[in-house]
Design an enzyme around this catalytic site. Sequence first.
Site, PDB file in Angstrom:
ATOM      1  CD  GLU A 249       5.980   4.795   7.050  1.00  0.00           C
ATOM      2  OE1 GLU A 249       4.995   4.340   6.305  1.00  0.00           O
ATOM      3  OE2 GLU A 249       6.787   4.110   7.774  1.00  0.00           O
ATOM      4  CD  GLU A 303      11.884   3.133  -0.534  1.00  0.00           C
ATOM      5  OE1 GLU A 303      12.790   2.403   0.111  1.00  0.00           O
ATOM      6  OE2 GLU A 303      10.924   3.779  -0.174  1.00  0.00           O
ATOM      7  CE  LYS A 306       8.732  -0.397   0.705  1.00  0.00           C
ATOM      8  NZ  LYS A 306       7.949   0.686   1.504  1.00  0.00           N
ATOM      9  CD  GLU A 312       3.887  -1.460   0.108  1.00  0.00           C
ATOM     10  OE1 GLU A 312       5.037  -1.094   0.677  1.00  0.00           O
ATOM     11  OE2 GLU A 312       2.800  -0.959   0.723  1.00  0.00           O
TER      12      GLU A 312
END
Length: 462
Positions: A249, A303, A306, A312
């Site tokens: 990541e 997303e 999250k 985030e």
Amino acid sequence: MENHNAYGGSIGVNYGRIANNLPSAVKVVHLLKSQGLNRVKVYDTDPAVLRALSGSGIKVTVDLPNMQLFAAAKAPSFASSWVERNVVAYYPHTQIEAIAVGNEVFVDTHNTTKFLVPAMKNIHQALVKHNLDSDIKVSSPIALSALANSYPSSSGSFRPDLVEPVFKPMLEFLRQTGSYLMVNVYPFFAYESNADVIPLDYALFRENPGVVDPGNGLRYYNLFDAQIDAVFSALSALKYDDVNIVVTETGWPSKGDSNEVGASVENAAAFNGNLVRKILTGGGTPLRPKADLTVYLFALFNENQKPGPTSERNFGLFNPDETRVYNVPLTQDELKDYHDHPSPVKGSSPKQNTPAPAPVVSGGVSKSTTGNTWCVANPDADKVKLQAALDFACGEGGADCAPIQHGATCYDPNTVVAHASFAFNSYYQKQSRKGGSCYFGGTSYVVTQEPRYGNCVFPTGY
């Protein structure tokens, strides 16, 4: 590892799904193929996703979730049936190439560290049974907070409390099985916490004077290389120079809260674009110039569900409607026309000609002089998760929880949220506020206003 590309390393993407507005798995596979992405990492083994990837030619890394580590470690039969159900059932039509056993286990609040290596071994044994152990590698992504020292890179070392119980057996396992260490690195978090000392250009792979590592004399021109070489140094210190690294990541958010310095579309485009160029054109690191790194960008989509700060929910390369959040090259072809255009207006140019000060890397972060930060519990977090995180912080985490005991100064208000906030912050400050130390399974976040609960004083450093 095989060299995946005549030019250098390989680019993959993390396909996270903590959202309620994402396209179907079938559409996502079409998107990946249309973008020339031939490696993907997922955080579970969702049958719809694995079926959609069947026959696509896309190589897949699947994940055994942290909550299943205990079962996989304690019961070889569980590991065996997990592999049969989630790997054997789809392979080889779905090209599963690796299994990530857990994710950032050492920062997970459920205290599963001691089950990690036994779980990895049992999963590997299950692959051996099906004669898949040479095709499918077993590893586990570590966060940079698993390092005790990460600056300068040459002094990189693993946390002493993890060396004997986890790292030595894990690295021995990786060596024996021909696997690699999965590492999650985020220059963004180091920059955000230390924007007063780390030049933006250094964090974004732009032209800068570089920084010389006093330990090995090598000059670093970007924070990503410095973070990766800190891990290579830590491997070297334990005599595991032969174990490769895959970056599972890395990424940069296109949007953040007002206190999340550096989160912007322009910076995200620069970081990811310049990183892809470096990886695909064969850029190793100063310590390992020939290392052809495989790097998984985080993440495919923004997303929306999250938890935590705004950043985030904004690490995605694509919006849920499959449009790009910003333009970034993902393949060799797209690189031909790629130019990173730094905007002169954002105030990043005056620093360009001054020598870069020491880059402080997540894992050895300096106390930022731009203001204090505290780690607090998310009041909306699941209470069972909060309690488990509180237990970890006061137990294995080593937080100072004396003030929240019955009758002590911070006992009132006697709520899980108030007690967890105090314990989380104690842990966070003791960890020098480094990236990843205010996570607690997503039940906490960093704030810039001093928390107030009754007469309780929250410390800002130990």
